[in-house]
Design a protein around this motif. Sequence first.
Motif, PDB file in Angstrom:
ATOM      1  N   PHE A   1       5.325  40.517   8.625  1.00 50.21           N
ATOM      2  CA  PHE A   1       4.090  41.203   8.259  1.00 50.21           C
ATOM      3  C   PHE A   1       4.257  42.715   8.371  1.00 50.21           C
ATOM      4  O   PHE A   1       5.056  43.217   9.166  1.00 50.21           O
ATOM      5  CB  PHE A   1       2.944  40.787   9.186  1.00 50.21           C
TER       6      PHE A   1
ATOM      7  N   VAL B   1      -5.103  36.383  11.495  1.00 56.74           N
ATOM      8  CA  VAL B   1      -3.658  36.229  11.674  1.00 56.74           C
ATOM      9  C   VAL B   1      -3.383  36.090  13.168  1.00 56.74           C
ATOM     10  O   VAL B   1      -3.461  37.074  13.919  1.00 56.74           O
ATOM     11  CB  VAL B   1      -2.893  37.426  11.098  1.00 56.74           C
TER      12      VAL B   1
ATOM     13  N   ARG C   1       1.453  40.706   3.708  1.00 63.06           N
ATOM     14  CA  ARG C   1       2.587  39.800   3.552  1.00 63.06           C
ATOM     15  C   ARG C   1       3.457  40.235   2.373  1.00 63.06           C
ATOM     16  O   ARG C   1       3.012  41.006   1.517  1.00 63.06           O
ATOM     17  CB  ARG C   1       2.078  38.377   3.300  1.00 63.06           C
TER      18      ARG C   1
ATOM     19  N   GLY D   1      -7.612  35.616  15.310  1.00 64.00           N
ATOM     20  CA  GLY D   1      -7.081  36.943  15.036  1.00 64.00           C
ATOM     21  C   GLY D   1      -7.564  37.994  16.009  1.00 64.00           C
ATOM     22  O   GLY D   1      -7.365  39.191  15.770  1.00 64.00           O
TER      23      GLY D   1
ATOM     24  N   ASP E   1      -5.763  39.251   7.317  1.00 59.99           N
ATOM     25  CA  ASP E   1      -5.027  39.628   6.121  1.00 59.99           C
ATOM     26  C   ASP E   1      -5.976  40.243   5.098  1.00 59.99           C
ATOM     27  O   ASP E   1      -7.168  40.443   5.385  1.00 59.99           O
ATOM     28  CB  ASP E   1      -4.242  38.444   5.558  1.00 59.99           C
TER      29      ASP E   1
END
Length: 523
Positions: A120, A72, A163, A96, A66
């Motif tokens: 997302f 993520v 986000r 991630g 992020d």
Amino acid sequence: MPQSTSRSSLSLSHSHHFAAMARSGILMFLMVLLVSCSGGGNGVTGTSKNNAGLPVTASISGTVVDRNGTPVPGVTVTAYHNNDHTSVTATTDAHGAYAIAGLPTGAWTDFTVYARKAGFAFYPSTGADGRVGRQDFDGDYRTVVRFLTLPTHDVTASFTAFRPGDREASLPRTGQTTSYAAGDDFSVAAGIAWPATRFSDNLDGTVTDHLTGLVWLKNAGCFTPSDWSSALTAANNLASGACGLADGSAKGDWRMPNVNELESLVDVSQVNPAVSVASPFININLAAAYWSSTTYAPVSSYALAIRFSDGRWINGSNNGFDNTKATAANALWAVKSGAAGTVSLLATGAFSGQGGGSGVSFGAGDDPSLQIGIPLTDPRFVDKGDGTVADTVTGLTWLKQADCINDTWSGTLSAVNSLTSGQCGLTDGSTAGQWRVPNRNEMLSLADRAPTFQIASYLNGIAGPDMVTVTGPVFFKSFRISSYYWTSTTSAADTTRAWTVYSCDFGAYDQPKSGTGYALAVR
């Protein structure tokens, strides 16, 4: 309407940096149009081989984090093989990270990589072998990493995840200086305030706009109105010594503004011209519209234009104004990049696969070839599951139900001012007074000028009538086609009228406040 290939059009463009992501190594580039050539069912015909005659494979790997650098997990990363329309996916782990191994290399190994996870939006970065840009998947315009030919070594494609609540750019105020009703543009004052001194005369034939950082030609009437191609060429050839310039600029420094840049000059509180009264510009042409470098994608023989008598957009013939590229005689207001301003303008979404014979753009120095501005995340809008949609570029939250409010201008303001959870599909807990009717800048910001069909259809997740195999993500519900959507901004030329955005082309047009139109709510 331009036709799509059966699965995915194979053109890609370069894209400018997100300022906040410069460290990620995103590269700007310009890709040429390629024609898909199938290399066989498994896409390995022509694959590179080693000395033992065995195929050489490579992997695509990377990370998804992020904006704070937090990994993520659970993101699906797809490597789409443009040559045979197959795909391979991988899912990011707790760190991630992902890897897609065993991919063929050499001839006919054109791969596109993109990321998806519910809740997302994403923007990619890559190394020297890949390019960041947009690709048309039958009316779904995805922001991707493209490897035109996968090299015989491993490559990277990473993504930054956004986000709801994340924001890449803030919108400026419109310039409205009077309130005409509770909850309207001036009374709400949404957006970034203009600098105390917005425009500075640089005394060299140029004017700096401190709001956007753009540098404009002071003499807005230097060029005789002409067709679009001639005006585009004139802008590209402009240099110091012409049009009163003594700034040392060279050929190639100036350009025709894209439609977002041109719109940024509009001051909705002014008429004849609709530009800040304190600006030092001279010879603004009120008898002709001004060209933008942004082609109207559904009808590529048109380029979007704005008239500065009142700030109305021109798309088609209207009261002596026209935007047909080949036959309309419109004015040129040249611009060039300067230092950072108070705000950063959004890119229009146009990309370099939309051009005619060259497949790059519609003309040298036009919007698709340059793509100036903050680029668009993918998918840009995130459905929050409570009747609202989050824009990860502007940070605004929108009402998802796009046909719930249909009233006069004053009725619309009242309806939105009293909008609460439980109405219009909302389950977000919002209360009266939290929502507003978007101002002109906010409503225009929803546009993505890539689709070759109505923008309202695109926002509904419905591809054009000739694109039936794939539909895009549903951003809004029941966005009305061929309808005017109210803004909270009153027209200074006639205060009985307000600015609306037409849902097909997302241009700004004034309509009587007594008429009926649809509205989105925003907060």
